[in-house]
Scaffold this motif. Structure first.
Motif, PDB file in Angstrom:
ATOM      1  N   ASN A   1      -4.568 -80.003 -34.831  1.00 52.43           N
ATOM      2  CA  ASN A   1      -3.954 -79.080 -35.781  1.00 52.43           C
ATOM      3  C   ASN A   1      -2.850 -79.744 -36.590  1.00 52.43           C
ATOM      4  O   ASN A   1      -2.667 -79.440 -37.773  1.00 52.43           O
ATOM      5  N   LEU A   2      -2.097 -80.639 -35.948  1.00 52.32           N
ATOM      6  CA  LEU A   2      -1.070 -81.385 -36.677  1.00 52.32           C
ATOM      7  C   LEU A   2      -1.710 -82.271 -37.742  1.00 52.32           C
ATOM      8  O   LEU A   2      -1.254 -82.306 -38.898  1.00 52.32           O
ATOM      9  N   VAL A   3      -2.770 -82.979 -37.375  1.00 49.55           N
ATOM     10  CA  VAL A   3      -3.468 -83.860 -38.319  1.00 49.55           C
ATOM     11  C   VAL A   3      -4.079 -83.047 -39.466  1.00 49.55           C
ATOM     12  O   VAL A   3      -4.034 -83.450 -40.639  1.00 49.55           O
ATOM     13  N   ASP A   4      -4.634 -81.887 -39.139  1.00 51.52           N
ATOM     14  CA  ASP A   4      -5.301 -81.069 -40.152  1.00 51.52           C
ATOM     15  C   ASP A   4      -4.349 -80.555 -41.228  1.00 51.52           C
ATOM     16  O   ASP A   4      -4.789 -80.218 -42.343  1.00 51.52           O
ATOM     17  N   LEU A   5      -3.063 -80.494 -40.931  1.00 48.76           N
ATOM     18  CA  LEU A   5      -2.110 -80.047 -41.954  1.00 48.76           C
ATOM     19  C   LEU A   5      -2.233 -80.886 -43.216  1.00 48.76           C
ATOM     20  O   LEU A   5      -2.096 -80.366 -44.332  1.00 48.76           O
ATOM     21  N   ARG A   6      -2.520 -82.178 -43.026  1.00 49.39           N
ATOM     22  CA  ARG A   6      -2.719 -83.058 -44.183  1.00 49.39           C
ATOM     23  C   ARG A   6      -4.195 -83.229 -44.504  1.00 49.39           C
ATOM     24  O   ARG A   6      -4.620 -83.091 -45.658  1.00 49.39           O
ATOM     25  N   GLN A   7      -5.000 -83.529 -43.480  1.00 49.37           N
ATOM     26  CA  GLN A   7      -6.380 -83.935 -43.722  1.00 49.37           C
ATOM     27  C   GLN A   7      -7.288 -82.776 -44.124  1.00 49.37           C
ATOM     28  O   GLN A   7      -8.190 -82.951 -44.938  1.00 49.37           O
ATOM     29  N   ALA A   8      -7.070 -81.587 -43.579  1.00 53.22           N
ATOM     30  CA  ALA A   8      -7.944 -80.455 -43.886  1.00 53.22           C
ATOM     31  C   ALA A   8      -7.353 -79.513 -44.921  1.00 53.22           C
ATOM     32  O   ALA A   8      -8.084 -78.955 -45.742  1.00 53.22           O
ATOM     33  N   TYR A   9      -6.023 -79.357 -44.886  1.00 51.27           N
ATOM     34  CA  TYR A   9      -5.403 -78.326 -45.728  1.00 51.27           C
ATOM     35  C   TYR A   9      -4.522 -78.884 -46.838  1.00 51.27           C
ATOM     36  O   TYR A   9      -4.271 -78.185 -47.826  1.00 51.27           O
ATOM     37  N   GLY A  10      -4.051 -80.093 -46.697  1.00 50.29           N
ATOM     38  CA  GLY A  10      -3.225 -80.696 -47.750  1.00 50.29           C
ATOM     39  C   GLY A  10      -1.914 -79.977 -48.006  1.00 50.29           C
ATOM     40  O   GLY A  10      -1.381 -80.033 -49.112  1.00 50.29           O
TER      41      GLY A  10
END
Length: 439
Positions: free
Chosen positions: A249-258
């Motif tokens: 979820n931490l990674v997705d803040l940038r990679q999935a949601y920007g």
């Protein structure tokens, strides 16, 4: 020689430099207090020292200002090895273990027992306990902060987005951050795709440091652990399902949601500056940012609690006054510590915005909760205290944090495979745990 090597080399000389002294000397001259912080933070300590001088004529305290945390650690190590340590230093519990393990810090139990000014029952236990080593109270915590979500209320009002509030979830955070990530026309940008320069974010929804101390409360809230044994850790445990989910979820803040700034954007303007300049809707950080944010005149801001997975959990942020075993002005240094830890002393520094007072009565007073000075909702920090947990105080924890930071940063900004991230974190930090000592 690299700073870490210099620090390790200096600490090997500590026992020889301090082994013959009791720390109960009184060498005259001012008490030397070593600290670091932003200009606004340093001004808070100067305010405290000035008040002490007025309250105790003839008592002098000299503020020694390090440029940053690494500078403070290096200065302390080299000054101890050289036989001329500061009388006092202010340090976070996450970093003092390396000095406690080498006998640099003078135990305070006898002084506390004889004091009419310092009663351990007056302070939040979670902060006091963080500075106990081998059954002894080594330092006195001045604050008991936790992470909170600072938010730009003016931007939320402009875009008609509901403000974060108690009980919100991680999914709520992601949805709010997405709704607050806007282009130059004020339109929402979804995902990491940009349609030309006009679609580049001018406001990002969230800023969060890619560090263990930011990841830990997410893992704990999700029912996981970050180490195998909090008292005597031997490894990170980010390979468990609960921890992996929080990491993803931490990674997705940038990679999935920007919704968080890119690596290049952070290099050009750090998150705190971006918030100050009105280009960041929310920022996850501790109370120490308040002194800087109180300089804001262009918008209104406030704080909200951390989002919740399964249960509310915060991570302890606490700094303490520690006395060096080789202090030349130990008695005078203790008198200053008594004043700084008293209700009066804690009211003074709380009024500057720097701390959540560790002194329970003071934390509940207008000195801290004054709604006329931002943040309006300072109660958020007090509400979090029953939920906060401390990170391990293993002596090598600073190395573990530093090594983890780069790996987590690459995961967030490059999108490294989760399996590789978890493996690399374990491989690089396990030897550090093995070399560590626990209190």
């Amino acid at each position: 020689m690299r700073p870490k090597a210099l620090l390790a080399l200096a600490l090997t000389a500590v026992l020889a430099a301090t082994g013959c002294g009791s720390g109960a000397t009184s060498g005259g001259g001012p008490v030397r207090l070593l600290v670091f912080g932003a200009p606004e933070e340093l001004a808070a300590y100067r305010t405290l020292i000035d008040a002490y001088g007025r309250a105790r004529p003839g008592e002098r305290v000299q503020l020694i200002e390090a440029s940053d945390r690494k500078d403070l650690l290096a200065r302390l190590a080299t000054s101890v090895a050289g036989g001329s340590p500061p009388d006092l230093f202010l340090m976070n519990y996450r970093f003092y273990g390396q000095f406690a393990a080498k006998g640099v810090v003078a135990p305070l139990d006898d002084r506390i027992a004889a004091s009419d000014a310092v009663d351990p029952a007056d302070y939040y236990p979670v902060a006091m306990e963080a500075f106990r080593w081998d059954g002894k109270q080594l330092c006195l915590p001045q604050n008991v902060s936790s992470l909170a979500v600072y938010f730009n209320r003016t931007l939320f009002t402009r875009y008609g987005v509901p403000e974060p509030r108690a009980g919100w979830t991680w999914n709520d955070l992601v949805g709010t951050a997405t709704a607050m990530t806007r282009d130059s026309r004020g339109l929402v940008i979804r995902g990491t795709e940009a349609e030309g320069a006009a679609r580049l974010p001018v406001v990002h929804g969230l800023g969060v440091e890619t560090s263990i101390i930011r990841l830990a409360p997410m893992v704990w809230s999700n029912g996981g652990e970050i180490v195998d044994d909090p008292a005597k850790p031997t490894r990170l445990t980010l390979d468990t399902p609960a921890a992996r989910e929080a990491l993803k979820n931490l990674v997705d803040l940038r990679q999935a949601y920007g919704v968080v700034p890119s690596d290049a954007e952070v290099e050009a303007e750090d998150d705190e500056s971006r918030f100050l300049n009105g280009r960041l809707a929310m920022l996850m950080t501790s109370r120490r940012a308040t002194t800087n944010f109180r300089t804001v005149t262009g918008f209104e801001w406030d704080v909200a609690p951390l989002p919740v997975y399964r249960q509310p959990v915060g991570v302890l942020h606490s700094d303490a006054y520690c006395m060096t075993r080789g202090a030349r002005n130990a008695d005078a240094a203790w008198r200053f510590m008594e004043y700084a830890m008293s209700a009066e002393g804690q009211r003074i520094i709380a009024a500057t915005g720097r701390t959540v007072p560790s002194h329970i009565e003071t934390s509940r007073s207008p000195a801290f909760l004054d709604p006329t000075r931002p943040p309006r909702n300072s109660q958020v920090f007090l509400d979090a205290i029953p939920t906060v947990r401390a990170l391990p105080t293993v002596s090598t924890w600073p190395e573990i944090e530093d090594a983890s930071y780069g790996i987590l940063e690459n995961a967030v900004h490059r999108g490294d495979r989760l399996d590789d991230v978890v493996r690399d974190l374990d491989v690089i930090t396990r030897p550090m745990f093995a070399r560590g000592e626990n209190g």
